[in-house]
Write an enzyme that holds these catalytic residues in place. Structure first.
Site, PDB file in Angstrom:
ATOM      1  N   ASN A 148      -1.233  -7.167  -1.840  1.00 12.09           N
ATOM      2  CA  ASN A 148      -1.942  -6.222  -2.706  1.00 12.09           C
ATOM      3  C   ASN A 148      -1.177  -6.142  -4.020  1.00 12.09           C
ATOM      4  O   ASN A 148      -0.092  -5.581  -4.068  1.00 12.09           O
ATOM      5  CB  ASN A 148      -2.001  -4.848  -2.024  1.00 12.09           C
ATOM      6  CG  ASN A 148      -2.573  -3.788  -2.942  1.00 12.09           C
ATOM      7  OD1 ASN A 148      -3.238  -4.110  -3.931  1.00 12.09           O
ATOM      8  ND2 ASN A 148      -2.325  -2.526  -2.616  1.00 12.09           N
TER       9      ASN A 148
ATOM     10  N   GLU B  10      -0.918   2.205   6.934  1.00  4.14           N
ATOM     11  CA  GLU B  10       0.119   2.264   5.910  1.00  4.14           C
ATOM     12  C   GLU B  10       0.612   3.695   5.777  1.00  4.14           C
ATOM     13  O   GLU B  10      -0.040   4.518   5.103  1.00  4.14           O
ATOM     14  CB  GLU B  10      -0.445   1.805   4.562  1.00  4.14           C
ATOM     15  CG  GLU B  10      -0.999   0.404   4.584  1.00  4.14           C
ATOM     16  CD  GLU B  10      -0.976  -0.204   3.197  1.00  4.14           C
ATOM     17  OE1 GLU B  10      -0.300  -1.206   3.017  1.00  4.14           O
ATOM     18  OE2 GLU B  10      -1.616   0.361   2.289  1.00  4.14           O
TER      19      GLU B  10
ATOM     20  N   SER C 162       6.461  -1.287   2.532  1.00  4.26           N
ATOM     21  CA  SER C 162       7.769  -1.915   2.304  1.00  4.26           C
ATOM     22  C   SER C 162       8.035  -3.120   3.210  1.00  4.26           C
ATOM     23  O   SER C 162       9.168  -3.328   3.659  1.00  4.26           O
ATOM     24  CB  SER C 162       8.887  -0.870   2.426  1.00  4.26           C
ATOM     25  OG  SER C 162       8.712   0.147   1.459  1.00  4.26           O
TER      26      SER C 162
ATOM     27  N   GLY D  84       5.899   1.324  -1.117  1.00  2.40           N
ATOM     28  CA  GLY D  84       6.634   1.171  -2.371  1.00  2.40           C
ATOM     29  C   GLY D  84       7.945   1.953  -2.414  1.00  2.40           C
ATOM     30  O   GLY D  84       8.556   2.089  -3.470  1.00  2.40           O
TER      31      GLY D  84
ATOM     32  N   LYS E 285      -1.957  -4.551  -6.701  1.00  2.00           N
ATOM     33  CA  LYS E 285      -2.122  -3.275  -7.422  1.00  2.00           C
ATOM     34  C   LYS E 285      -2.404  -3.563  -8.907  1.00  2.00           C
ATOM     35  O   LYS E 285      -3.077  -4.540  -9.210  1.00  2.00           O
ATOM     36  CB  LYS E 285      -0.890  -2.396  -7.238  1.00  2.00           C
ATOM     37  CG  LYS E 285      -0.440  -2.317  -5.793  1.00  2.00           C
ATOM     38  CD  LYS E 285       0.591  -1.265  -5.553  1.00  2.00           C
ATOM     39  CE  LYS E 285       1.105  -1.397  -4.136  1.00  2.00           C
ATOM     40  NZ  LYS E 285       1.748  -0.188  -3.654  1.00  2.00           N
TER      41      LYS E 285
ATOM     42  N   GLU F 204      -3.116   4.950  -2.617  1.00  2.00           N
ATOM     43  CA  GLU F 204      -3.032   5.268  -4.053  1.00  2.00           C
ATOM     44  C   GLU F 204      -4.399   5.698  -4.581  1.00  2.00           C
ATOM     45  O   GLU F 204      -4.492   6.552  -5.463  1.00  2.00           O
ATOM     46  CB  GLU F 204      -2.453   4.063  -4.821  1.00  2.00           C
ATOM     47  CG  GLU F 204      -0.957   3.935  -4.557  1.00  2.00           C
ATOM     48  CD  GLU F 204      -0.421   2.515  -4.565  1.00  2.00           C
ATOM     49  OE1 GLU F 204      -1.084   1.608  -5.087  1.00  2.00           O
ATOM     50  OE2 GLU F 204       0.694   2.321  -4.019  1.00  2.00           O
TER      51      GLU F 204
ATOM     52  N   HIS G 286      -7.169   2.622  -0.019  1.00  2.00           N
ATOM     53  CA  HIS G 286      -5.709   2.528  -0.178  1.00  2.00           C
ATOM     54  C   HIS G 286      -5.171   3.915  -0.550  1.00  2.00           C
ATOM     55  O   HIS G 286      -5.820   4.666  -1.280  1.00  2.00           O
ATOM     56  CB  HIS G 286      -5.364   1.504  -1.268  1.00  2.00           C
ATOM     57  CG  HIS G 286      -3.901   1.205  -1.319  1.00  2.00           C
ATOM     58  ND1 HIS G 286      -3.008   2.042  -1.937  1.00  2.00           N
ATOM     59  CD2 HIS G 286      -3.174   0.192  -0.788  1.00  2.00           C
ATOM     60  CE1 HIS G 286      -1.776   1.541  -1.794  1.00  2.00           C
ATOM     61  NE2 HIS G 286      -1.857   0.420  -1.098  1.00  2.00           N
TER      62      HIS G 286
HETATM   63  C1  PEP Z   1       0.636  -1.599  -0.423  1.00  2.00           C
HETATM   64  O1  PEP Z   1       0.437  -1.626  -1.625  1.00  2.00           O
HETATM   65  O2  PEP Z   1      -0.330  -1.548   0.342  1.00  2.00           O
HETATM   66  C2  PEP Z   1       2.012  -1.613   0.072  1.00  2.00           C
HETATM   67  C3  PEP Z   1       2.212  -1.576   1.350  1.00  2.00           C
HETATM   68  O3  PEP Z   1       3.015  -1.679  -0.873  1.00  2.00           O
HETATM   69  P1  PEP Z   1       4.564  -2.047  -0.607  1.00  2.00           P
HETATM   70  O4  PEP Z   1       4.572  -3.275   0.269  1.00  2.00           O
HETATM   71  O5  PEP Z   1       5.122  -2.292  -1.948  1.00  2.00           O
HETATM   72  O6  PEP Z   1       5.177  -0.886   0.112  1.00  2.00           O
END
Ligand code: PEP
Length: 251
Positions: A9, A168, A213, A174, A11, A98, A96
């Site tokens: 992803n 998630e 992460s 992040g 973003k 965000e 997601h």
């Molecule tokens: C994501 O954007 O779905 C995500 C899991 O980000 P990260 O791997 O950076 O934590």
């Protein structure tokens, strides 16, 4: 047996030229993934979808990060499913965290989007997960259970077969703060149990990803969990070397 899926992803990162460069560099990886029966993909911004679609291997999944549930209309700033179809895009990330946090993406709105996507034979990657506060209060399963039941409401078994779910934990996205593999397995198994209540035997076919992460160093441990079929990766999917590392470590 369920396939493994590695989905990056991106973003709000990468100019179209950078996305194209990545797409070209990923061709060998897509070949390797295919040989190992692994589904490999990335989700660029809308403005880079075409560059990636045109320059990546045809085996590479190219996903959008969002879509509107209406086919057209007075929705300034939005993008519709037919517009994605025109570019050959057939996977979309929905819900997601965000978008849930900054754009008021509710379970109900996710449900409308998921049903619209399935109506167009597209694959929704439905993201669920609890905030830090909810985690600390022991509300993870309550929150995730509601997200699954409301987001996937009124789907037929045939439709449910075509969805992907990504667990998630918001506190892990992040932040570099990983959920343990025990937590990932426990919540992904819980999700599969909820899916079983909703769709019976079909739950065994649905891919469930872990995200938060994930890096080349820890991806293998997550994917060795029984109910974790793959990973949704943000930061570590941006550089081709790291993306390659993620793939190499699950071959
Ligand atoms: C994501 O954007 O779905 C995500 C899991 O980000 P990260 O791997 O950076 O934590």
């Amino acid at each position: 047996m369920r396939k493994k899926l590695l989905l990056g992803n991106w973003k709000m990162n990468k100019l179209a030229a950078e996305a194209k460069e990545f797409a070209l560099a990923s061709k060998e990886l897509a070949k390797k993934a295919k040989e190992h029966n692994i589904l490999l993909g990335v989700a660029p911004t809308y403005l880079s979808l075409q560059a990636v679609k045109e320059n990546a291997s045809k085996d590479m999944i190219v996903a959008a990060q969002n879509v509107h549930f209406m086919d057209h209309g007075a929705y300034t700033g939005e993008v519709s499913i037919p517009m994605l179809e025109e570019l050959g895009i057939d996977w979309v990330i929905i819900g997601h965290s965000e978008r849930r946090t900054y754009d008021n993406e509710t379970n109900e709105k996710c449900n409308l989007k998921i049903k619209a996507l399935l109506g167009h034979n597209m694959v929704p990657v439905y993201c669920v997960g609890e905030t830090l506060e909810q985690f600390e209060k022991g509300l993870t399963k309550k929150v995730v259970g509601e997200q699954i039941k409301e987001g996937l409401k009124d789907l037929s078994k045939d439709e449910a077969k075509r969805i992907v779910v990504a667990y998630e934990p918001v506190w892990s996205i992040g932040t570099g703060k990983n959920a343990s593999t025990e937590i990932a397995q426990d919540v992904c198994k819980f999700i599969r149990d909820v899916l079983k209540d909703m769709f019976n035997e079909v739950s065994e076919e649905i891919l469930i990803l872990y995200g938060g992460s994930v890096k080349p160093e820890n991806i293998k441990a997550y994917l060795s969990c029984n109910d974790v079929d793959g990973a949704l990766v943000g930061g570590a999917s941006l550089k081709i070397e790291s993306y390659e590392g993620l793939l190499n470590n699950i071959l």
